[in-house]
Design a protein around this motif. Sequence first.
Motif, PDB file in Angstrom:
ATOM      1  N   PHE A  11       4.087  68.066  21.420  1.00  0.00           N
ATOM      2  CA  PHE A  11       3.623  67.768  20.202  1.00  0.00           C
ATOM      3  C   PHE A  11       4.584  67.652  19.036  1.00  0.00           C
ATOM      4  O   PHE A  11       5.411  68.738  19.100  1.00  0.00           O
ATOM      5  N   GLY A  12       4.360  66.895  18.148  1.00  0.00           N
ATOM      6  CA  GLY A  12       4.884  67.092  17.029  1.00  0.00           C
ATOM      7  C   GLY A  12       4.327  66.401  15.591  1.00  0.00           C
ATOM      8  O   GLY A  12       3.466  65.579  15.886  1.00  0.00           O
ATOM      9  N   LEU A  13       4.842  66.909  14.576  1.00  0.00           N
ATOM     10  CA  LEU A  13       4.234  66.001  13.182  1.00  0.00           C
ATOM     11  C   LEU A  13       5.169  66.136  12.155  1.00  0.00           C
ATOM     12  O   LEU A  13       6.179  67.138  12.080  1.00  0.00           O
ATOM     13  N   ARG A  18       1.544  65.738   0.586  1.00  0.00           N
ATOM     14  CA  ARG A  18       0.462  66.334   0.537  1.00  0.00           C
ATOM     15  C   ARG A  18      -0.614  65.671  -0.412  1.00  0.00           C
ATOM     16  O   ARG A  18      -0.205  64.984  -1.069  1.00  0.00           O
ATOM     17  N   SER A  84      -6.153  69.254  14.262  1.00  0.00           N
ATOM     18  CA  SER A  84      -5.872  69.879  15.513  1.00  0.00           C
ATOM     19  C   SER A  84      -7.247  69.849  16.272  1.00  0.00           C
ATOM     20  O   SER A  84      -8.175  70.412  15.647  1.00  0.00           O
ATOM     21  N   ALA A  87      -8.346  73.304  16.266  1.00  0.00           N
ATOM     22  CA  ALA A  87      -8.716  74.040  15.155  1.00  0.00           C
ATOM     23  C   ALA A  87      -9.512  73.070  14.229  1.00  0.00           C
ATOM     24  O   ALA A  87      -9.054  72.879  13.372  1.00  0.00           O
ATOM     25  N   THR A  89     -11.868  73.159  12.453  1.00  0.00           N
ATOM     26  CA  THR A  89     -12.549  73.475  11.163  1.00  0.00           C
ATOM     27  C   THR A  89     -11.473  73.640  10.174  1.00  0.00           C
ATOM     28  O   THR A  89     -11.867  73.786   8.835  1.00  0.00           O
ATOM     29  N   VAL A  90     -10.447  73.578  10.300  1.00  0.00           N
ATOM     30  CA  VAL A  90      -9.317  73.641   9.282  1.00  0.00           C
ATOM     31  C   VAL A  90      -9.022  72.357   8.723  1.00  0.00           C
ATOM     32  O   VAL A  90      -8.634  71.323   9.524  1.00  0.00           O
ATOM     33  N   PRO A  91      -9.321  72.205   7.660  1.00  0.00           N
ATOM     34  CA  PRO A  91      -8.755  70.679   6.921  1.00  0.00           C
ATOM     35  C   PRO A  91      -7.444  70.624   6.853  1.00  0.00           C
ATOM     36  O   PRO A  91      -6.770  71.645   6.563  1.00  0.00           O
ATOM     37  N   GLN A  92      -7.015  69.584   7.413  1.00  0.00           N
ATOM     38  CA  GLN A  92      -5.579  69.235   7.707  1.00  0.00           C
ATOM     39  C   GLN A  92      -5.050  68.358   6.409  1.00  0.00           C
ATOM     40  O   GLN A  92      -3.869  68.577   6.227  1.00  0.00           O
ATOM     41  N   ARG A  93      -5.776  67.558   5.961  1.00  0.00           N
ATOM     42  CA  ARG A  93      -5.489  66.381   5.061  1.00  0.00           C
ATOM     43  C   ARG A  93      -4.271  65.836   5.269  1.00  0.00           C
ATOM     44  O   ARG A  93      -3.289  65.886   4.427  1.00  0.00           O
ATOM     45  N   ARG A  94      -3.992  65.472   6.273  1.00  0.00           N
ATOM     46  CA  ARG A  94      -3.029  64.320   6.686  1.00  0.00           C
ATOM     47  C   ARG A  94      -3.522  62.922   6.257  1.00  0.00           C
ATOM     48  O   ARG A  94      -4.568  62.679   7.305  1.00  0.00           O
ATOM     49  N   PRO A 315     -15.941  75.632   6.083  1.00  0.00           N
ATOM     50  CA  PRO A 315     -14.798  75.133   6.711  1.00  0.00           C
ATOM     51  C   PRO A 315     -15.094  74.257   7.835  1.00  0.00           C
ATOM     52  O   PRO A 315     -15.543  74.321   8.821  1.00  0.00           O
ATOM     53  N   ARG A 319     -13.732  69.411   4.526  1.00  0.00           N
ATOM     54  CA  ARG A 319     -14.227  70.287   3.545  1.00  0.00           C
ATOM     55  C   ARG A 319     -13.884  69.849   2.369  1.00  0.00           C
ATOM     56  O   ARG A 319     -12.717  69.142   2.062  1.00  0.00           O
ATOM     57  N   HIS A 321     -12.114  69.369  -1.177  1.00  0.00           N
ATOM     58  CA  HIS A 321     -10.833  69.859  -1.438  1.00  0.00           C
ATOM     59  C   HIS A 321     -10.906  70.517  -3.120  1.00  0.00           C
ATOM     60  O   HIS A 321     -11.482  69.714  -3.988  1.00  0.00           O
TER      61      HIS A 321
ATOM     62  N   ASP B 264      -9.604  81.833   5.664  1.00  0.00           N
ATOM     63  CA  ASP B 264     -10.544  80.550   5.884  1.00  0.00           C
ATOM     64  C   ASP B 264     -11.761  80.445   5.044  1.00  0.00           C
ATOM     65  O   ASP B 264     -12.711  79.931   5.400  1.00  0.00           O
ATOM     66  N   ARG B 267     -15.083  82.542   5.241  1.00  0.00           N
ATOM     67  CA  ARG B 267     -15.884  82.800   6.356  1.00  0.00           C
ATOM     68  C   ARG B 267     -15.613  83.970   7.147  1.00  0.00           C
ATOM     69  O   ARG B 267     -16.550  84.801   7.578  1.00  0.00           O
ATOM     70  N   SER B 293      -2.021  77.139  13.046  1.00  0.00           N
ATOM     71  CA  SER B 293      -2.445  75.691  13.163  1.00  0.00           C
ATOM     72  C   SER B 293      -1.886  75.198  11.912  1.00  0.00           C
ATOM     73  O   SER B 293      -1.972  75.819  10.771  1.00  0.00           O
ATOM     74  N   VAL B 294      -1.236  74.040  12.048  1.00  0.00           N
ATOM     75  CA  VAL B 294      -0.877  73.345  10.817  1.00  0.00           C
ATOM     76  C   VAL B 294      -2.145  72.924  10.163  1.00  0.00           C
ATOM     77  O   VAL B 294      -3.144  72.564  10.574  1.00  0.00           O
ATOM     78  N   GLY B 295      -2.121  72.940   8.756  1.00  0.00           N
ATOM     79  CA  GLY B 295      -3.146  72.387   7.904  1.00  0.00           C
ATOM     80  C   GLY B 295      -3.347  73.023   6.404  1.00  0.00           C
ATOM     81  O   GLY B 295      -2.330  73.765   6.087  1.00  0.00           O
ATOM     82  N   GLU B 296      -4.497  72.796   6.114  1.00  0.00           N
ATOM     83  CA  GLU B 296      -4.871  73.642   4.784  1.00  0.00           C
ATOM     84  C   GLU B 296      -5.478  74.991   4.998  1.00  0.00           C
ATOM     85  O   GLU B 296      -6.593  74.804   5.661  1.00  0.00           O
ATOM     86  N   PHE B 326      -0.893  75.210   2.103  1.00  0.00           N
ATOM     87  CA  PHE B 326      -0.501  74.003   3.351  1.00  0.00           C
ATOM     88  C   PHE B 326       0.382  75.056   4.286  1.00  0.00           C
ATOM     89  O   PHE B 326       1.522  75.327   3.606  1.00  0.00           O
ATOM     90  N   GLN B 329       4.612  72.480   9.777  1.00  0.00           N
ATOM     91  CA  GLN B 329       5.587  72.819  11.052  1.00  0.00           C
ATOM     92  C   GLN B 329       6.909  72.980  10.592  1.00  0.00           C
ATOM     93  O   GLN B 329       7.569  72.223   9.861  1.00  0.00           O
TER      94      GLN B 329
END
Lengths: 331, 331
Positions: A11-13, A18, A84, A87, A89-94, A315, A319, A321, B264, B267, B293-296, B326, B329
């Motif tokens: 895996f990678g990113l 942002r 992911s 996860a 419920t974590v907003p990733q905003r990508r 979450p 979610r 922003h 979170d 929560r 985990s990556v994210g917000e 944020f 990685q």
Amino acid sequence: MRAPVLLRKGFGLIQKLRPEHMTSFITPEADLFTVWHLGVPDVCADSWTLTVGGMVSRALTLSLEDLAGLPQTEITAVHECAGSPLAPTVPQRRVGNVRWGGVRLSELLHLAGIEEGAAYVISTGVDHGVYDGTHHQRYEKDLPLGKALDGSVLVALAVNGEALPVRRGGPLRLVVPGYYGTNSTKWLDSLTVSDRRSGSAFTTKYYMDRPENGSGSPSPVWELAPNSCLVSPLDGDVHVGEPVEIRGWAWAHEPVTSVEVTTDGGRTWNPAQVATRVEHGWQGFGFPWTPTSVGEYVIACRATTGSGATQPDTPRRNRIHQRVIFVDQPA
Amino acid sequence: MRAPVLLRKGFGLIQKLRPEHMTSFITPEADLFTVWHLGVPDVCADSWTLTVGGMVSRALTLSLEDLAGLPQTEITAVHECAGSPLAPTVPQRRVGNVRWGGVRLSELLHLAGIEEGAAYVISTGVDHGVYDGTHHQRYEKDLPLGKALDGSVLVALAVNGEALPVRRGGPLRLVVPGYYGTNSTKWLDSLTVSDRRSGSAFTTKYYMDRPENGSGSPSPVWELAPNSCLVSPLDGDVHVGEPVEIRGWAWAHEPVTSVEVTTDGGRTWNPAQVATRVEHGWQGFGFPWTPTSVGEYVIACRATTGSGATQPDTPRRNRIHQRVIFVDQPA
């Protein structure tokens, strides 16, 4: 096809921008986030083939040259990572907004001829490797036949007018506008028409959302839930009494019909001006605001679609922003 | 005393440090916020006098030399602005922690002798001018006699070991540890013992809080409500899998007995380690966190005191402080 060597394993990113940096309507390809699940394969465009099979009248095997010879379509579409699946419920905003180019999936399916009873199109990439502790022979996703035929889905050869870089899924990837990025299979080498969903872990285990209340069946992470992000103002560049424009982007699988903005942490919401959607692109919004007191302000935005779907303040992937900014007195 | 000339006219404020910049336990004087309501008077320390009168047996008139000849006390105290009384629900987050030096107010009141029936001490400064469209002849506040006698309140001549700058209320100001800054009258020239509250606009009109539900009587903005702020991490300096320490400061008029941290968005809340309070200083807290985990992430802190008072998550002066960060990685 033999499994190709990997340029990168696992895996990678890459994420350079942002939400607050997404200032242009079209995101430069170099600034668009990149995520891979299993690795980045070392692919050779010269010998690339795409097969179209399963419940079709005529199985197809197409070279890149064959595909380049078919009618080409361009579509502007927001491209959003679902985050992911480990996860959710974590907003990733990508997210980004780009112009894809290629052949309509509907065109290929008409060439192949869809058989009675077909309900899904399964797409596979040539990437392979370990994700979440398990080895996967290839990356595989599915989408409902109705979506596959709606004219927006592309077998893409280009992004922003340039050939797809390998890192971006080149030479060939699926692009499913209105769906989360996970559905837009990269390094695409086969499309299979089927009467059932793919049994791949990426469709049955990962990217299956459990309902928020914990009951009911999980559902596939397909359509983009309403989402929005703030671009301006940035923290601390605001002075009391000075008008500022709160700006950002909003999107969903269907057009966003309203965006609301709060400057008091959600106590009151104000309607923003929202641009009309063009194709599947994101929609700019703006709200003029003049802070009247020095201090801390919690500003946020939320998008709502024509069918009434909106963003939660719990979450979740989409979610609301928000940003905390300080309003100063001019020096 | 004749009203002095003003170096600056009207309301003003200077704030260099925001919560995330408050990294040292003692805030350097030059970094502490400064707010004035009416102006900054052009004062002369040589001829300065402080009168202590009203319901006392012996009215006093003291020069700075007289005050310097009395026992000196130092106290570390958090210094927090209550925010604009015109926008009391906007968190202002003007705060610092400094070491004040001077003569105990209780000492002066014992020298003067308090008469039966006294209940308040009224303090006035020599600043004058227009605030909120009305001219005020002087700045005036009050505090209950019990607080005035508790040994913590100073007639201050120094901050962080140096003579009080004029901008800071020098040569003489009141300091009321545990109370909002508005009560610590600057350019102090008189103290009046009284059986009733001051009739000044700054005690009857401004800095009177209406209850949150809109019913009931307003109450004076005296004691510091529980509050806390995040110092670390800053936005975007966090990588997945890397341990980070969430740190900040917490304070109230009484000791903070617990601080909770959420990563979170509220929560779940986790107990932080909290330093014991020293005098009226703020209390450091820390919570170790390793994002998986990556994210917000929406991180926030809330302080609770021994009597169970805590911070609200509604627009209030001491609203829970949060930050959106944020997690990336590693490159």
